[in-house]
Design an enzyme around this catalytic site. Structure first.
Site: not given
Ligand SMILES: Nc1ncnc2c1ncn2[C@@H]1O[C@H](COP(=O)(O)OP(=O)(O)OP(=O)(O)O)[C@@H](O)[C@H]1O
Ligand SMILES: [Mg+2]
Ligand SMILES: [Zn+2]
Lengths: 309, 152
Positions: A57-58, A86, A107, A135
């Protein structure tokens, strides 16, 4: 009010007036968000989406928001593989993104990651969720949904239901709602009730939140029922989970006791918290809520990139 | 009457008015408990002060304190005074003071905080309250539970 160049890290960084302004800009974005009107105000601009955690969704709604404003979104296929493995620091990943894009949405599973990213980037960072932390764009779209559905936020009786202990959505939302003068009810099993810190935070408004474990206590009173997921992992015993989750399930029977104009919200994805038969009722607003992510994110992008004031 | 329980020092720093029992924390902050330390130090614990309460005193020879060390001392001994001794005299005296933001002197207690990964940043805590001392991490926004143990 100055938005150009600003980071969107935590809902607490925004005053009530600023948040209200964002919601008003978002409202004007709705026709373009639906594809009914063209808006090219971010033509030539690039959004980088860096997601260290999966999200549908985001991420989709940010990409949609950017496209609806005539801009482009670029992203990593799997940052987990491409940089973390890495051994690259987040600071370095962000400096790289900064050189490719005008704004970055991040995120990350660690709390405070977006604030750290902002330290290393001269271009705006948007927090797309930082683990159990914040959020803010979710909180803003939740506020937008209540505001557009109800006409105002102040004075609304809002019940937050479900896993309130671990659910970051519920934490930030309760802070913001109390700032706006909503009346809060925290409905959760005792083991998953709101942490004390959040309850204290929710007292920024004039009204103290009420805590209960029984959904029946509040169903007849509230204007908004905000349902969140209760996660299986929180319960050592699967039967106990079944029993508790059952107590908080929203179905047609429960809705009979609700006010006629009560709305049901959910940040999605849902599991069993809301029975599918509820979807067809006029109470159900969770799909509108998911759509609202687009105009709200359009507003934020346009504001911080200086396309609107 | 001048209170000198230990031999006078020529040059160095006297940390006075440490709450009784906290001298060992101050020594730890100054790195004096490390084997590698070569500072000459004398400690007086539970001395009766002028106000007839008990206090600790730490005297370090030939050393001036760094700003970060003073900030750390303010966390464990908010009442302490720092006296800089030159040629046997108190040349300068000041009270320690909690900074508005405690930068680079504490480790965040939240294992999920980004500052606990190998990122090139100093930790930062805002002082929410000075008495009692309450600190909130600027990054994860959580309150630091055990301040003394979090000092780096
Ligand atoms: N040359 C020195 N060597 C060691 N310690 C010293 C020396 N001069 C002063 N001190 C100590 O430093 C501290 C401060 O000395 P000062 O003469 O200012 O005492 P004071 O008037 O009691 O100060 P305060 O008001 O801060 O208690 C005292 O604990 C004193 O014993
Ligand atoms: Mg004295
Ligand atoms: Zn932290």
């Amino acid at each position: 009010m100055q938005f150009k160049g600003r980071d969107i890290l935590s809902i607490k960084d925004f005053s009530k007036q600023e948040t209200m302004h964002i919601l008003k800009v978002a409202k004007k974005m709705v026709p373009a968000a639906k594809g009914k009107k063209r808006n090219e105000s971010l033509r030539g601009k690039v959004l980088a989406t860096i997601f260290f955690e999966p999200s549908t969704r985001t991420r989709l709604s940010f990409e949609s928001a950017m496209s609806r404003l005539g801009g482009r979104a670029i992203g990593m296929a799997d940052p987990e593989v491409s940089s973390l493995k890495k051994g690259e620091t987040l600071a370095d990943t962000i400096k790289m993104a900064e050189s490719y894009a005008d704004v970055t949405v991040l995120r990350h599973h660690h709390m405070g990651a977006a604030r750290l990213a902002a330290k290393f980037s001269a271009k705006p960072i948007i927090n797309g969720g930082d683990g159990a932390g914040q959020h803010p764009t979710q909180t803003m779209l939740d506020l937008f949904t209540i505001w557009t559905e109800k006409g105002k936020i102040e004075g609304q009786k809002v019940a937050l239901v479900g896993d309130l202990k671990y659910g970051r959505t519920a934490h930030s939302l309760s802070y913001a709602l109390s700032l706006f003068g909503a009346k809060l009810y925290f409905v959760a099993p005792p083991t998953l009730q709101m942490p004390k810190e959040v309850v204290d935070d929710a007292k920024v408004g004039r009204v103290r939140p009420k805590l209960t474990s029984d959904l029946k206590d509040v169903i007849g009173k509230v204007d908004v029922l905000y349902v969140t997921r209760i996660q299986k992992e929180r319960f050592p015993d699967p039967q106990e989970y079944q029993r508790v989750a059952g107590l908080y399930e929203v179905d047609l029977g429960l809705l009979e006791e609700a006010k006629k104009d009560m709305i049901v919200m959910h940040p999605l994805p849902r599991v069993n918290e809301i029975h599918p038969s509820v979807d067809g009722t006029h109470h159900a607003k969770y799909f509108e809520q998911a759509f609202n992510g687009v105009p709200v994110r359009m507003a934020l992008l346009a504001l911080i990139l200086g396309a609107v004031e | 009457m001048r209170e000198l329980r230990v031999t006078p020092i020529k040059n160095g720093t006297v940390i006075d008015h440490i709450p009784a029992g906290m001298a060992l924390k101050v020594l730890k902050i100054l790195g004096i408990t490390d084997e590698s330390s070569d500072s000459t130090v004398s400690v007086a614990m539970r001395v009766t002060s002028k106000k007839s309460t008990l206090k600790d005193i730490v005297k370090v020879e030939d050393r001036e304190l760094l700003e970060k060390e003073v900030d750390k001392i303010a966390l464990v001994a908010p009442s302490a005074t720092i006296n800089i001794i030159q040629n046997f005299n108190v040349k300068q005296k000041y009270k320690v003071e909690l900074p508005e933001v405690a930068k680079g002197i504490l480790k965040c207690g939240n294992p999920n905080c980004i500052t606990n990964l190998k990122e090139p940043v100093e930790t930062e805590f805002t002082v929410v309250s000075k008495n009692p001392v309450r600190l909130r991490c600027v990054y994860c926004e959580r309150e630091l539970e055990n301040i003394v143990d979090a000092i780096t």
